[in-house]
Design an enzyme around this catalytic site. Structure first.
Site: not given
Ligand code: AMP
Length: 282
Positions: A149-150, A31, A147, A185, A36-37, A187, A33
């Site tokens: 990014k991770d 979430g 992503g 991000s 990127g998401h 964060r 969002l």
């Molecule tokens: P999270 O909600 O942070 O757990 O991220 C969920 C998904 O979104 C993961 O596959 C992340 O790698 C991807 N993600 C987060 N930030 C980005 C970004 N800036 N660009 C591309 N994918 C992202």
């Protein structure tokens, strides 16, 4: 867009969709969002017929001193974003639904999980693998999208899918960035205005490393020192790690060769930000 909270309902709907011959694309998230998401959703749409996104702030992947309680949440806003981007189902189970009292199983890839982020977040990837494993069993997608990014998460999940014979294709999407290069991000909202000004140094230092390598620098220590100097210039930055590793097994590289991953984690105030680039050394 339908919102589902119960595992059994999600399971039966996803099986029905597959039986009807549709390909399911799955985008797991926590979430809060952002673009990127949503780029992951766009990719899912490109390759599949039916998009399922999940929002679950997975307690297992947060350390005791981490930001589980303050992790940003706005499910209504997130649901709107997902719907506008063409998501068909949002699966958002409760903690109790995912981990009832008697829950006892975990999934771990100890080698890949001890490098990079795993060094300072020792239980993080065990939590990630466990929840993704559960989500894959519940949603049963054809393709799951993550992503770049991770980067470490992506490498670990690809290995988990291969090791456990999931038969799910993992697609990777390039990191979405702000106009100044900062990786988007959830964060970033923790950043003060000075921290926000300083944070693009992470990406700038990665670009500096790329330039050094293009100019034939192959000594990993020299490159890491240059990155460290660039980041240390910013008073609000506190480096967690700067690493150059072999992209396949995440082992340290001294002299650059093959496919390498340059990965960085830096604290700015209470935000721990990560970024990385992959390079193939000619
Ligand atoms: P999270 O909600 O942070 O757990 O991220 C969920 C998904 O979104 C993961 O596959 C992340 O790698 C991807 N993600 C987060 N930030 C980005 C970004 N800036 N660009 C591309 N994918 C992202």
């Amino acid at each position: 867009m339908k919102i589902i909270k119960k595992i059994n309902e999600m399971k039966s709907i996803s099986r029905k969709i597959k039986n009807e011959g549709e390909k399911i694309g799955f985008v797991p998230t926590m979430g809060a969002l952002h673009e990127g998401h949503l780029k992951l959703v766009d990719t899912a749409k490109k390759y599949t017929d039916f998009i399922i996104a999940s929002i679950f702030v997975n307690p297992l992947q947060f350390g005791a001193s981490e930001d589980l309680r303050s992790y940003p949440k706005d499910i209504h806003y997130d649901a709107k974003l997902l719907e506008n981007r063409g998501t068909n189902i949002l699966f958002t189970p409760s903690d109790k639904e995912m981990y009832p009292e008697e829950y006892d199983t975990s999934i771990e890839l100890p080698k890949l999980s001890s490098a990079l982020c795993g060094a300072t977040r020792p239980t993080h990837f065990k939590g990630v693998c466990t929840v993704v494993c559960k989500l894959f069993n519940i949603v049963a997608p054809n393709i799951a999208i993550f992503g770049e990014k991770d980067a470490q998460q992506l490498i670990i999940l690809k290995k988990m899918v291969a090791d456990l014979n999931f038969g799910i294709k993992i697609l990777a999407v390039p990191t979405a960035r702000e106009s100044d290069g900062l990786a988007i991000s959830s964060r970033n909202i923790y950043l003060s205005s000075q921290e926000r000004k300083d944070a693009p140094v992470i990406y700038q230092s990665l670009m500096l490393a790329k330039k050094l390598i293009e100019n034939r620098e192959r000594n990993a220590k020299k490159i890491k020192d240059e990155i460290r100097n660039a980041i240390s210039d910013k008073l609000t930055a506190k480096i967690d790690y700067i690493d150059i590793v072999n992209k396949k097994d995440l082992t340290q590289v001294n002299i650059l060769e093959g496919e390498i991953l340059i990965a960085i984690a830096v604290w700015f105030g209470k935000a721990r930000l990560i970024d990385n680039i992959t390079l193939r050394i000619p």
